[in-house]
Design a protein around this motif. Sequence first.
Motif, PDB file in Angstrom:
ATOM      1  N   ARG A 281       7.496  11.871  -6.965  1.00 55.91           N
ATOM      2  CA  ARG A 281       8.085  11.408  -5.706  1.00 55.91           C
ATOM      3  C   ARG A 281       9.052  12.430  -5.130  1.00 55.91           C
ATOM      4  NH1 ARG A 281       9.800   5.363  -5.701  1.00 55.91           N
ATOM      5  NH2 ARG A 281       7.516   5.231  -5.755  1.00 55.91           N
ATOM      6  N   LEU A 282       9.770  13.160  -6.024  1.00 53.79           N
ATOM      7  CA  LEU A 282      10.712  14.161  -5.527  1.00 53.79           C
ATOM      8  C   LEU A 282       9.970  15.280  -4.799  1.00 53.79           C
ATOM      9  CD1 LEU A 282      13.597  15.197  -5.327  1.00 53.79           C
ATOM     10  CD2 LEU A 282      13.283  16.315  -7.556  1.00 53.79           C
TER      11      LEU A 282
ATOM     12  N   ALA B 180       9.533   4.007   1.622  1.00 56.17           N
ATOM     13  CA  ALA B 180      10.950   3.737   1.823  1.00 56.17           C
ATOM     14  C   ALA B 180      11.809   4.683   0.997  1.00 56.17           C
ATOM     15  CB  ALA B 180      11.272   2.282   1.469  1.00 56.17           C
ATOM     16  N   ALA B 181      11.367   4.931  -0.225  1.00 52.20           N
ATOM     17  CA  ALA B 181      12.135   5.840  -1.090  1.00 52.20           C
ATOM     18  C   ALA B 181      12.154   7.253  -0.508  1.00 52.20           C
ATOM     19  CB  ALA B 181      11.541   5.844  -2.490  1.00 52.20           C
ATOM     20  N   VAL B 182      11.010   7.745  -0.031  1.00 50.99           N
ATOM     21  CA  VAL B 182      10.954   9.081   0.558  1.00 50.99           C
ATOM     22  C   VAL B 182      11.793   9.154   1.820  1.00 50.99           C
ATOM     23  CG1 VAL B 182       9.436  10.787   1.615  1.00 50.99           C
ATOM     24  CG2 VAL B 182       8.692   9.575  -0.447  1.00 50.99           C
ATOM     25  N   LEU B 183      11.691   8.112   2.675  1.00 59.08           N
ATOM     26  CA  LEU B 183      12.460   8.105   3.921  1.00 59.08           C
ATOM     27  C   LEU B 183      13.958   8.049   3.640  1.00 59.08           C
ATOM     28  CD1 LEU B 183      10.243   5.711   6.087  1.00 59.08           C
ATOM     29  CD2 LEU B 183      10.526   8.180   6.352  1.00 59.08           C
ATOM     30  N   GLY B 184      14.309   7.361   2.542  1.00 59.90           N
ATOM     31  CA  GLY B 184      15.721   7.344   2.162  1.00 59.90           C
ATOM     32  C   GLY B 184      16.209   8.731   1.779  1.00 59.90           C
TER      33      GLY B 184
ATOM     34  N   CYS C 194       0.863  -1.191   0.000  1.00 60.45           N
ATOM     35  CA  CYS C 194       0.000   0.000   0.000  1.00 60.45           C
ATOM     36  C   CYS C 194       0.892   1.231   0.000  1.00 60.45           C
ATOM     37  CB  CYS C 194      -0.905  -0.022   1.228  1.00 60.45           C
ATOM     38  SG  CYS C 194      -2.070   1.350   1.273  1.00 60.45           S
ATOM     39  N   SER C 195       0.985   1.915  -1.122  1.00 62.23           N
ATOM     40  CA  SER C 195       1.919   3.028  -1.272  1.00 62.23           C
ATOM     41  C   SER C 195       1.694   4.109  -0.231  1.00 62.23           C
ATOM     42  CB  SER C 195       1.784   3.639  -2.674  1.00 62.23           C
ATOM     43  OG  SER C 195       2.227   2.727  -3.650  1.00 62.23           O
ATOM     44  N   TYR C 196       2.783   4.557   0.313  1.00 62.19           N
ATOM     45  CA  TYR C 196       2.839   5.661   1.282  1.00 62.19           C
ATOM     46  C   TYR C 196       2.147   5.341   2.623  1.00 62.19           C
ATOM     47  CZ  TYR C 196       4.611   8.488  -2.561  1.00 62.19           C
ATOM     48  OH  TYR C 196       5.351   8.982  -3.601  1.00 62.19           O
TER      49      TYR C 196
END
Length: 933
Positions: free
Chosen positions: A123-124, A158-162, A82-84
Amino acid sequence: MECEVLGSESYTPATTSALVGRDHDLRKVRDLLGLGSGGGALLLSGDPGVGKTAVLDVIAEVAQADGTRVLRAAGVEFEAHCSYSGLNQILFPFHDAIGMLDAPFRHALRVALGFQGGSPPERLVVSNAVLMLLQSVAAGDPLLLIVDDLHWIDRASAAVLGFVARRVRSIRTSFLAASRTGARSLHDGGALPEYWLQPLDEEAASHLVSTKFPELVSSARQRLLTLAHGNPLALLELPSALPTMQVSDFDDLPTMLPLSQRLENVFGSRITELPPPSQRLLLLAALEGMGDLGVLQAAARQAEDGYDLDDLAPAERSQLVYIDEGARRLRFRHPLIRSSVVENATSTERRAVHSSLAQVLIDQPERRAWHLGEATLEPDESVAALLEQAARITLHRGDAVGAMRTLIRSADLTPPGPDRSRRLAEAAYVGAESTGALPSAQRILDNARHTARDTDSSLHSAAATALLILNDDGDVETAHRLLVCAIETGDHGYQADNNALVDALHALALVSFFGARRDLWLPYYRAVEKLTPSAPAVLSALGKTFSDPARTAASASAELDQLMAGLVNTTDLVHVTRTGTAALYSDRLGDVRDSAWRVVRIGRDGGPARRYLSGLIHLCLDGYLTGLWDEAARLAKEGLQLCETHGYRAFAWYFLYVQAILAAARGETETARATAERIIQWAVPRGATCAAHYAHHAAAVAALGLGDYADAYDRACAVSPAGSLASHAPHALWLTMDLVEAAVRTDRQEQGADHVRAMREAGVAAISSRHALLTEASAALSTPDDEEALPMFVKALEVPGAERWPFDFARVQLAYGERLRRARAAMESRGPLSAALSTFSHLGARPWAERAESELRASGTSKRRNNTSVVHKLTPQETEIARLAASGLTNKQIAERLFLSHRTVGAHLYQIYPKLGISSRVMLRDVLGDDQA
């Protein structure tokens, strides 16, 4: 107690009580995060159950206490797609704050979090929006963002938290995430530094178990520690799988402990995700146990459902197993993974794997028999016989627990008949005589009695029953009668290689020793004499050294030499302990000391309790004789606890005796007498005369220390009357000089002389240097004429090796010094008196030290010769040699004073100098002080 674990910060007991052994880890995590110093990012990785969440909790609590704001989220498996959803957990409390962002960022973040509809945002843009929101939330104060189970966080979050984690320092924020080893995480690509949380070390794991489950006995505790392998979750969850928190029997512990639901969720889920061939191969590896790739490949070929070593790949990628390339072995990452593999399999699948392994282990009979036993459901004599042979091999290797279990399985697979009851009886004997499983031994015997009518005549049944009788309310006579009947009516043909017969004879020797009477030993002598082609060395030696050693121990020297030679590198704990028993009254326990310590260490690690007890007994007795009194006291306490835990009441008196004799020698008279009386009250109703003899010895020493020579004389005579060495009362050897000294000091010179005559007629001086010392000293004590007596004392002190027995040696020095002073040789008396005082002080033998001091004062010495700043560095004899050398005496003069050779004095001085940090004789006076001269 508070623990300093976070730099200058300290955790309160409430914070750290659940985190045993994690002080270092907590310090490292805090430092790497940069908490309170600008921020930073860290990935905490580790195996399931290793305690990652607990570390996160403590870090969060301490950060909050320091004024840091903490935001938390945790990955959830069913939300991983589930995205985000992960970001939603973190930012949901700040829904209103999102409205403060600029429009593009506000819109993107609300859409991403599901707060409003719209096209999927870039996403950015979402990443920058989160960064700005966190900066706004922090409002200039430190912020800590914690994400647990990062491997279950959805990819978008995960990508945002990275993105955020790489920029946390710019907003005075710290980012801490936890993920299991090998899982997909933000660390992919090297985004974050990583700290691997290791399992608890052995000390911390043991402390955790002892604190949480203090009622666990040592066997269960060691089993738990071995299986958990430092995993905190396993240490806390596995005890629920034990049959009872008071379990003390090894066979009550299943071979593989079932996992709790929580452990099954942690470890089992990773296995069920694998392809079926991989799961089958893991089951093969788990049951094979050794990880031998050759055996695994061969067994896989035998399987009907088709799999091979290539099917390991998914398990390796999931970090469940790895290949040890150096040893060419498959290894499980954690023992609980192996347990989970077995638990997830059906009984049919397990039997099929055992059958495949049995087919390829043709050249390993012990392992093949065990696998056949596990693969077989119905009685099968051929398999049962193989298991019985395997049990013999296992027992010889020192694994009494494994032997007992294998014998029980052998009996289970034996068709109804005498062989089944015989195998059960042997399992009961091993349980009673070796493992400490007394309740289980009784149950097994009861089972055996239901399967055959002649169980009472079975050698192993009789031996097991005799041991159980000794530990219950039964008596020596009953146990002895049962054993003699089984031995003399058996169909063993007195073959020396009949294990059951040898074991029964050992039990008979023990029972006869307890009784301390000649008539009890006669059946033993008859049986050993009949053994063909010849009696084993240990049985022959026991008949000479353990029964009536005053008359026969000296003749067993060659047999003892043979037994000692067999101790080198042996794994047979039975041989070690039986050799120690044979060595006891020949004063050769020192030759067994290293092996006895090995037995004790194995026992502490959960090994056979009865062997463990024997090792402790031998170390205690040797420790008393050789001056290792503090060690003996510690081991006696350990032995008593072990007797209590395992129900070995019949052996507790050994340790009570050690406590009593040490108390007596140290002047704790009331304790010594009370403990001796406790032993006597236990022993007399049961006919355990030897135990009463030990108690009388302790009471006699206590009386000698107190100066109550009449009581000492009565106590010594209770063991053996003056003028004789009682037949088959072995402990009479240890009271010879006690009796003579008490006789002389109560004006019974004639009785004292008669006792010396009995010692010489029996030839006890030939047994050991200690008995030679005691014999010559007793002769000197009982000789009224000084001119005759003084050379006898010199002869006693010159016995080669006599110094090895410090308490006895010092007592002879004291007696010699007293005699010299009374013969008006005051100057000459000071040497032996000073040496005696030094030894008594070192041992803590207060009554004798006070006597020596009194004699020294009477000889004209005004100061007590003791410099505690240096004496503790030297042995008692080294101390006296150093003092005399400091006074200006030559090596020859010192040798004459202490009855040594001048070469021995020189060798001692060579060892003394480095201990005191000096390099020459002239420096001794400065180090020791003028009052040492």
